[in-house]
Structure formats: structure tokens, C-alpha cells
Scaffold this active site. Structure first.
Site, PDB file in Angstrom:
ATOM      1  N   CYS A 125      27.583  92.001  37.221  1.00 37.64           N
ATOM      2  CA  CYS A 125      28.840  91.767  36.510  1.00 37.64           C
ATOM      3  C   CYS A 125      28.674  91.821  34.986  1.00 37.64           C
ATOM      4  O   CYS A 125      27.596  91.526  34.467  1.00 37.64           O
ATOM      5  CB  CYS A 125      29.412  90.393  36.906  1.00 37.64           C
ATOM      6  SG  CYS A 125      30.230  90.422  38.516  1.00 37.64           S
TER       7      CYS A 125
ATOM      8  N   ASN B 239      24.685 103.088  48.576  1.00 35.81           N
ATOM      9  CA  ASN B 239      24.687 102.364  49.848  1.00 35.81           C
ATOM     10  C   ASN B 239      25.889 101.446  49.809  1.00 35.81           C
ATOM     11  O   ASN B 239      25.938 100.542  48.977  1.00 35.81           O
ATOM     12  CB  ASN B 239      23.427 101.504  50.002  1.00 35.81           C
ATOM     13  CG  ASN B 239      22.177 102.335  50.211  1.00 35.81           C
ATOM     14  OD1 ASN B 239      22.223 103.418  50.788  1.00 35.81           O
ATOM     15  ND2 ASN B 239      21.048 101.828  49.741  1.00 35.81           N
TER      16      ASN B 239
ATOM     17  N   HIS C  17      29.348  94.311  44.473  1.00 34.40           N
ATOM     18  CA  HIS C  17      29.883  94.968  43.263  1.00 34.40           C
ATOM     19  C   HIS C  17      29.755  96.490  43.412  1.00 34.40           C
ATOM     20  O   HIS C  17      28.717  96.981  43.830  1.00 34.40           O
ATOM     21  CB  HIS C  17      29.109  94.476  42.037  1.00 34.40           C
ATOM     22  CG  HIS C  17      29.790  94.825  40.753  1.00 34.40           C
ATOM     23  ND1 HIS C  17      30.626  93.966  40.100  1.00 34.40           N
ATOM     24  CD2 HIS C  17      29.783  95.963  40.031  1.00 34.40           C
ATOM     25  CE1 HIS C  17      31.097  94.554  39.010  1.00 34.40           C
ATOM     26  NE2 HIS C  17      30.600  95.772  38.956  1.00 34.40           N
TER      27      HIS C  17
ATOM     28  N   HIS D  58      28.709  99.966  43.036  1.00 38.36           N
ATOM     29  CA  HIS D  58      27.600 100.549  42.264  1.00 38.36           C
ATOM     30  C   HIS D  58      26.860 101.583  43.095  1.00 38.36           C
ATOM     31  O   HIS D  58      27.011 101.649  44.320  1.00 38.36           O
ATOM     32  CB  HIS D  58      26.623  99.452  41.839  1.00 38.36           C
ATOM     33  CG  HIS D  58      25.796  98.897  42.969  1.00 38.36           C
ATOM     34  ND1 HIS D  58      26.314  98.072  43.947  1.00 38.36           N
ATOM     35  CD2 HIS D  58      24.491  99.067  43.293  1.00 38.36           C
ATOM     36  CE1 HIS D  58      25.358  97.739  44.803  1.00 38.36           C
ATOM     37  NE2 HIS D  58      24.246  98.334  44.441  1.00 38.36           N
TER      38      HIS D  58
ATOM     39  N   GLU E 155      15.456 121.141  52.293  1.00 36.30           N
ATOM     40  CA  GLU E 155      16.642 121.897  51.839  1.00 36.30           C
ATOM     41  C   GLU E 155      16.225 123.056  50.924  1.00 36.30           C
ATOM     42  O   GLU E 155      16.828 124.130  50.968  1.00 36.30           O
ATOM     43  CB  GLU E 155      17.634 120.962  51.138  1.00 36.30           C
ATOM     44  CG  GLU E 155      18.300 119.980  52.097  1.00 36.30           C
ATOM     45  CD  GLU E 155      19.588 119.359  51.526  1.00 36.30           C
ATOM     46  OE1 GLU E 155      19.949 119.644  50.371  1.00 36.30           O
ATOM     47  OE2 GLU E 155      20.233 118.578  52.261  1.00 36.30           O
TER      48      GLU E 155
ATOM     49  N   LYS F  88      27.016 103.277  65.437  1.00 40.26           N
ATOM     50  CA  LYS F  88      26.073 104.116  66.160  1.00 40.26           C
ATOM     51  C   LYS F  88      24.662 103.632  65.829  1.00 40.26           C
ATOM     52  O   LYS F  88      24.329 103.459  64.654  1.00 40.26           O
ATOM     53  CB  LYS F  88      26.245 105.573  65.720  1.00 40.26           C
ATOM     54  CG  LYS F  88      25.147 106.514  66.179  1.00 40.26           C
ATOM     55  CD  LYS F  88      25.179 106.738  67.672  1.00 40.26           C
ATOM     56  CE  LYS F  88      24.021 107.617  68.128  1.00 40.26           C
ATOM     57  NZ  LYS F  88      23.942 107.674  69.607  1.00 40.26           N
TER      58      LYS F  88
ATOM     59  N   MET G 105      20.888 104.622  65.695  1.00 40.29           N
ATOM     60  CA  MET G 105      19.967 105.762  65.709  1.00 40.29           C
ATOM     61  C   MET G 105      18.583 105.220  66.071  1.00 40.29           C
ATOM     62  O   MET G 105      17.769 104.920  65.204  1.00 40.29           O
ATOM     63  CB  MET G 105      19.919 106.441  64.341  1.00 40.29           C
ATOM     64  CG  MET G 105      21.158 107.205  63.996  1.00 40.29           C
ATOM     65  SD  MET G 105      21.316 108.710  65.017  1.00 40.29           S
ATOM     66  CE  MET G 105      22.955 109.242  64.466  1.00 40.29           C
ATOM     67  N   VAL G 106      18.367 105.032  67.337  1.00 43.15           N
ATOM     68  CA  VAL G 106      17.163 104.340  67.804  1.00 43.15           C
ATOM     69  C   VAL G 106      16.557 105.127  68.957  1.00 43.15           C
ATOM     70  O   VAL G 106      17.073 106.185  69.325  1.00 43.15           O
ATOM     71  CB  VAL G 106      17.533 102.912  68.285  1.00 43.15           C
ATOM     72  CG1 VAL G 106      18.018 102.060  67.122  1.00 43.15           C
ATOM     73  CG2 VAL G 106      18.611 102.965  69.378  1.00 43.15           C
TER      74      VAL G 106
ATOM     75  N   GLU H 232      16.663 108.920  69.531  1.00 40.63           N
ATOM     76  CA  GLU H 232      16.869 109.504  68.205  1.00 40.63           C
ATOM     77  C   GLU H 232      15.608 109.402  67.348  1.00 40.63           C
ATOM     78  O   GLU H 232      15.290 110.317  66.597  1.00 40.63           O
ATOM     79  CB  GLU H 232      18.036 108.807  67.501  1.00 40.63           C
ATOM     80  CG  GLU H 232      19.415 109.157  68.062  1.00 40.63           C
ATOM     81  CD  GLU H 232      19.820 108.387  69.319  1.00 40.63           C
ATOM     82  OE1 GLU H 232      18.966 107.714  69.926  1.00 40.63           O
ATOM     83  OE2 GLU H 232      21.003 108.458  69.678  1.00 40.63           O
TER      84      GLU H 232
HETATM   85  O1  LIG Z   1      17.671  98.681  46.486  1.00 46.33           O
HETATM   86  P1  LIG Z   1      18.437  97.781  47.447  1.00 46.33           P
HETATM   87  O2  LIG Z   1      19.911  98.047  47.446  1.00 46.33           O
HETATM   88  O3  LIG Z   1      18.078  96.335  47.291  1.00 46.33           O
HETATM   89  O4  LIG Z   1      17.879  98.197  48.887  1.00 46.33           O
HETATM   90  C1  LIG Z   1      18.492  99.087  49.783  1.00 46.33           C
HETATM   91  O5  LIG Z   1      18.387 100.440  49.362  1.00 46.33           O
HETATM   92  C2  LIG Z   1      17.071 100.982  49.289  1.00 46.33           C
HETATM   93  C3  LIG Z   1      17.172 102.441  48.917  1.00 46.33           C
HETATM   94  O6  LIG Z   1      17.981 103.157  49.835  1.00 46.33           O
HETATM   95  C4  LIG Z   1      16.308 100.791  50.601  1.00 46.33           C
HETATM   96  O7  LIG Z   1      14.957 101.166  50.405  1.00 46.33           O
HETATM   97  C5  LIG Z   1      16.367  99.346  51.069  1.00 46.33           C
HETATM   98  O8  LIG Z   1      15.766  99.233  52.340  1.00 46.33           O
HETATM   99  C6  LIG Z   1      17.822  98.893  51.127  1.00 46.33           C
HETATM  100  O9  LIG Z   1      17.897  97.545  51.532  1.00 46.33           O
HETATM  101  O1  LIG Z   2      21.715 104.089  76.196  1.00 48.57           O
HETATM  102  P1  LIG Z   2      22.067 102.799  75.488  1.00 48.57           P
HETATM  103  O2  LIG Z   2      20.987 101.767  75.567  1.00 48.57           O
HETATM  104  O3  LIG Z   2      23.410 102.279  75.861  1.00 48.57           O
HETATM  105  O4  LIG Z   2      22.197 103.228  73.952  1.00 48.57           O
HETATM  106  C1  LIG Z   2      21.220 103.096  72.973  1.00 48.57           C
HETATM  107  O5  LIG Z   2      20.151 104.034  73.129  1.00 48.57           O
HETATM  108  C2  LIG Z   2      20.498 105.411  72.992  1.00 48.57           C
HETATM  109  C3  LIG Z   2      19.229 106.226  73.084  1.00 48.57           C
HETATM  110  O6  LIG Z   2      18.265 105.831  72.147  1.00 48.57           O
HETATM  111  C4  LIG Z   2      21.225 105.673  71.674  1.00 48.57           C
HETATM  112  O7  LIG Z   2      21.712 107.000  71.666  1.00 48.57           O
HETATM  113  C5  LIG Z   2      22.401 104.711  71.479  1.00 48.57           C
HETATM  114  O8  LIG Z   2      22.952 104.904  70.190  1.00 48.57           O
HETATM  115  C6  LIG Z   2      21.897 103.276  71.627  1.00 48.57           C
HETATM  116  O9  LIG Z   2      22.950 102.368  71.470  1.00 48.57           O
END
Ligand SMILES: O=P(O)(O)O[C@H]1O[C@H](CO)[C@@H](O)[C@H](O)[C@H]1O
Ligand SMILES: O=P(O)(O)O[C@H]1O[C@H](CO)[C@@H](O)[C@H](O)[C@H]1O
Lengths: 351, 351
Positions: free
Chosen positions: A55, A153, A164, A166, A182, A314, A316-317, A320
């Protein structure tokens, strides 16, 4: 044989900008969601909090006092991941143990003096000031560093630790991974086809229309054919532009207006302050970034995590992380939903 | 000039298995965390819930009734991302719009009849049954499909929607992205150096010792030199093994025991049921996966998100999505912390 329908039949799509594939399994939206629900975002953020280091007038971690800024404000990150003077790890003794020096600077850019606004709630001239500040910081840090990464972010869900409005700017002595990919893909496309990949891509999307979200005199927003995040978008200039500082005043005004529209649609989608990470990619900078970067087209990526509602994202685990990105609705379905949303913010509509 | 110390000075490290880089900025751990805190995991899960579709005797979404299984139990996912019979999208009309057919099957594997246990709380013989089921499912689906991805999403933080101990198996008609990169990197290393990348890597880590977490007669667990997630580990056999079904009974017993130790350490780190995604990578399968895959070494990756405590995770956002992975403590620091933790589970110690 059944005829193929993208919204019914899983398939894989190629991302030519990063040389990657995504699995599209749109029928997965039918499954019920019983997993984690995110906490709803903070609803009341005070306009001014003297203890918030972003701020105007606040004291930061290093003891410095912020000026009473009225537009944008850029300062050095007090906990930078990149510092200008780190020593080099020295030569590696084995091909499987390679380390290299990394130098750089990390800056924070406040968009506005108030903590309770976000870009879509700011006026077009206020957003234009942000665009100008992005161009300046690219020019300033790009004089020394080969890559200047501007990214925002937004939302606690995206690890953002301060409400805030940013963004951050991390400039590095090396070309980061994504930039390298890229660079390689765009260079190969230009060599093979004689024009920039993303210039041709934008032209094609204007013809095909099914993934467009917004168009204006100088810009377009679309859900890329290879999008990974449910409502991911790509923001592209119509003209061939290599870097932010090259944008004309008219292009900057138009960019501010199309960003406001896009982010308003995003907020309207689930009637929430829509979380995302976004960032700009342009041609590399620094002393070695000479003439030969015509294969680059400036663009911004928006990566929002929400899938079903303001609180269901979603993940991504698993598959993925270990195998391949996978998405649960088609890019065409996402574009259609975004296109249909009003360009007036739901907060203002209620008034 | 200051001499280089990995824990003080940011640097980049190369991941030779995926041809990627990570930024290591260990000094970032000093910054205070004011961001999102995760909800604590469910503490009481009922041992048996007739409405949980993974429990013995429960009715699933498709109307089928689970048997009263007593060990592991494998069934077809009721909401599969991959189905065996999807039609092909047909030829692409432009290099920037490439789509291809994707076929496969998705299975779910329950580890145990009880919902209130996790792998580290199961006995070594019970874990051995899971290892055998992993080997069988690889053999069965690998007869038809070129890639069989076994993965476990553990914890709500990892998008896991069911607390019952289970993993998933997705077999596909295509080699997923990550598998393609590991294939390319391991093949190139073998061509250049005459031995498998991960066999040499394991040998080097046994000599260097600073990243080892656990070793046993047949296995090692280490934090890779290029780890991205704070407490990421790599589980490797000492012998050159290409796929899970090749493991001898002695290697399977030993694997069950080292997994129990690793997962116990993980739970002990923040005294919580430690969330992660894990998965196995071995040589491709299917009819085309002939003799030429000696460059592959079987391994499992563990990707846990927690950074500071049971409720403060690492966010892979912003810079990480748009530029390059970044970590906040060194792999050596992470290995040291994991090494120092007891091999008795904190739940049992309290009794
Ligand atoms: O710098 P911040 O906002 O505290 O942190 C955030 O952004 C960073 C850059 O994308 C990441 O590395 C951190 O994990 C995230 O928490
Ligand atoms: O299949 P689940 O356990 O419902 O879903 C989870 O695992 C999947 C595979 O890693 C992912 O695509 C989903 O986003 C996640 O929520």
C-alpha cells in the site's frame, strides 16, 4: 463406425508452441465431483491497510517506506528468487550433475493505490498505465537481461499472498525453460514455413472462428486449440510485434480495453474474482538478442485453474504430472461459454 | 569473490531425464508466508462406509456391486478419461491444428479393504500384494497398450476425491508426453555413454551420498539433483530392471519394506498423512516395444506438494507456469531432513 465428435470422443492435440500434447476427454465433465472444494475468496479487502507492504505509505520488510503513489508503483522484491550477484557453481564434474549460474532481479509492480480493486474493475486509462509500465520495465531490464518475465498470480488459489492488485517481474541471466521451448518451436516453424508461427495461428483462428473469445482492431483473444487449463486463453496482437515496448499508443489503448473485457468475462463466468496466473512472452532481450528474432510474436497466456464453479478447480496431478496434461471440456466449448458472457462486470450490473 | 554455496546462492540445475531446468533459490525459505493455508486433512475416516464406491460390498455408479475383497481389488473406472473405442479425429488440415486418436482403459486399484489405512500404515505383506497387483496390471494392459501409467493421488490437496487407499491405472494407445521425453533422454544417454542413464545415476548417488534418503539390499530412494517439488524423491532398483513384472520376489519384498519406510518418513515430516502424487515409469510396452529398450531403468517418482508444514504447500504458479520451475530449498537440504526422520510412524509411536 461412429463419426468423431470432439466433445464426445477423447483425443490428443498438439501444442506447436511448446512441442507438447494434451489429452482432451470432454466426456469426463459428466462425472460427479466429490473432491476438495476451495475456500471462497476474501470478500472484503480494505481499500487501504497501513500494514500491507504493497500500500501507499506502508513500510516494507526492508524498512523502506512506499511513496504515496497514485498510479502504478514498481519496487524491488524484498524476498527475490533472483539476485544480481550470485557466484557461479563452477564447472560440472558429470553430465548427470549439471548446475549453472543464475543471476537476475525480481520486482513487484502495484497496479493501483487501492487494495480493493482488480484489473477488470479499473478504468481503461488506469489499465493503460499498467501496459505502459510493463513496456518500460521490459525495456529497462531487457537492456541487461536476456529474459524479462512479467507475470501476475491472482487469487489465494494461485499462491498469491497479497490481495493488493499487483504483478511481478523476474529478469534472468538465462533463458528459462518455457522460453527456450517457445524459441525453438517458433524458430523451426519460421524456417520451415517462412512466417511466424503465431502470426499464422492468429490468422487461422480468425478464419475458423470457433475458438475466438474477443476481437478488436488490434488484438484477439482465443482459447488455443491445445489449451490445457479449462478456460485458458491466448492474447495476441493482429500485427507482427516482437516485444511489448514496440506497441503503438493505439495498440496499447486497445489492449487495455480488450484486457478489461476478457477479465470481466472471467469474473462473470462463476461470479467470483477469477483466479489465474498470466504472463507475457516476447522475443528475448539483452545484448545478444540481435536482429534475428522475427520468428517471435508477442503474446500473453492466461492460465486459470477453475473448472466447475468458483470453488471447484482442475487438479493437475497424478496422470498430468507423470504422463500428460488432460482436460475435461473442449477448447471450443470453453470459448463458446466465454464468448456468451456479458462484458459488463457482475458487480456493476447489480448496482 | 564469494565462494558458491548451494544453500545460499541461487543457481539452475539440469534434469537429464526430462531435458528441463529448475531454478534453485534456497534463500527464499527466509521469507514469511502470508498466503493460503490448506484445510487440515480429514482426521476420522470410517473404516467401512457402504456409500463409498471403493469399499467392499458397495454399489458403484454403474450399478455393479463390489465383492467382499480382502486384499487388493481392481475394477474399471466408472468415469474413464480413456475408452477403448473412440473414433479417430481423422487427418489434420494444418500443422498448427494437429489432433490424433487416443484409446485406452482406466482402472482403479484399491490397496486394502479398510478406508482408514494408508500404505505406510499397512503391513509389509499387505504392501507386497499391492506391488504384485501393479506388476500384474502392467503385464495385462501392457500386452495391448504401449504405455501403462500407474499413479496414486493421495490427499484432497492432490485432487483425490476418495479417502479409501487406492491408485489408478491409465493405459493408452499413445506414449504420453512425459514418457516420450524420458524415452528420448534415456535413449540419447545410452547411445552416448553406453549404459542406462538411471543406472549410472543411482551408482553416482550411492557414491556421493548427500541426496540419499534410504537404501536397502535392492533399492534406493533419493532426492534427485534436479528435484522440483520440495520433498520430491526418486525410487530406483539397484539392478538394471526395465519393467515392474521383471522384479524378483526378493526385490518385491524389499520394495514393500522400503516404500513403507519412505512413506512413514513422509508422514512424520509434518506429522500428517502426507499428500503426494506418485507413479511408476518403466520401458514402453505393447506389441511394438520389442527388444530395444535397454536404455530404460524402472523407477517411481514421488511429487509431494507440502513445503513448510502440514498446511503450507508450494504453489507451482506464475513464474513456474510461464518460465521455469523454481524451488525454495536445496535437494540436499530436503534429503538431510528426510534422512533424519524416524522410521516408526508417529501414530504408532504415540500409542
Ligand atoms: O512471490 P510470491 O507471490 O510470494 O510467491 C508465489 O509466486 C512465486 C512465483 O510464481 C512462486 O514461486 C511461489 O510458489 C508462489 O507462492
Ligand atoms: O480421477 P480422479 O481421482 O477423480 O481425478 C483426479 O485425478 C485425475 C488424474 O490424475 C486428474 O485428471 C483430476 O484432475 C484429479 O482430480
Amino acid at each position: 463406425a461412429t463419426s468423431f465428435r470432439a466433445s464426445e470422443h477423447q483425443h490428443i492435440r498438439y501444442n506447436p508452441l511448446q512441442d507438447e500434447w494434451v489429452l482432451v476427454s470432454a466426456h469426463r465433465m459428466k462425472r460427479p465431483w466429490q473432491g476438495q472444494v476451495e475456500p471462497p475468496p476474501l470478500t472484503t479487502v480494505p481499500r487501504h491497510d497501513p500494514h500491507n507492504p504493497l500500500c501507499p505509505g506502508a513500510t516494507r520488510a526492508n524498512g523502506e517506506v512506499n511513496p504515496d503513489y497514485e498510479g502504478t508503483f514498481v519496487f524491488d522484491n524484498d524476498f527475490p528468487a533472483l539476485q544480481p550477484d550470485a557466484p557461479s557453481p563452477g564447472p560440472s564434474d558429470h553430465p548427470l550433475f549439471q548446475a549453472e549460474a543464475a543471476r537476475g532481479v525480481c520486482k513487484v509492480m502495484c497496479f493501483h493505490p487501492w487494495s480493493d480493486v482488480t484489473l477488470p474493475l479499473m478504468s481503461v486509462p488506469e489499465i493503460r498505465a499498467v501496459v505502459d509500465a510493463w513496456a518500460s520495465v521490459t525495456e529497462e531490464l531487457g537492456a541487461q537481461y536476456p529474459w524479462v518475465q512479467i507475470f501476475e498470480n491472482k487469487g489465494a488459489m494461485m499462491g498469491c499472498s497479497n490481495p493488493h492488485p499487483h504483478c511481478q517481474v523476474w529478469a534472468s541471466s538465462f533463458l528459462p525453460d518455457v522460453a527456450q521451448r517457445e524459441e525453438r518451436c517458433q524458430r523451426a516453424y519460421q524456417n520451415q514455413h517462412g512466417e511466424p508461427l503465431l502470426v499464422e495461428y492468429g490468422r487461422q483462428e480468425l478464419l475458423r472462428k470457433e475458438r475466438l473469445v474477443l476481437t478488436s482492431e488490434h488484438w484477439l483473444v482465443l482459447v488455443p486449440f491445445w489449451a490445457v487449463w479449462p478456460f485458458q486463453t491466448l492474447l495476441l496482437p493482429r500485427r507482427h510485434v516482437r516485444r511489448l515496448p514496440e506497441l503503438t499508443p493505439a495498440e496499447r489503448d486497445d489492449l487495455s480495453s480488450i484486457m478489461k473485457k476478457l477479465l470481466t468475462k472471467y469474473d462473470n463466468l462463476f461470479e467470483t474474482s477469477f483466479p489465474y496466473s498470466m504472463g507475457w512472452h516476447g522475443a528475448p532481450t539483452g545484448s545478444e538478442a540481435g536482429a534475428n528474432c522475427d520468428h517471435w510474436q508477442l503474446h500473453a497466456h492466461y492460465y486459470p485453474p477453475l473448472l466447475r464453479s468458483a470453488t471447484v478447480r482442475k487438479f493437475m496431478v497424478g496422470y498430468e504430472m507423470l504422463a500428460q496434461a488432460q482436460r475435461d471440456l473442449t477448447p471450443e466449448q470453453a470459448a463458446e461459454r466465454l464468448r456468451a458472457l456479458p462484458e459488463v462486470h457482475y458487480h456493476l450490473g447489480q448496482k
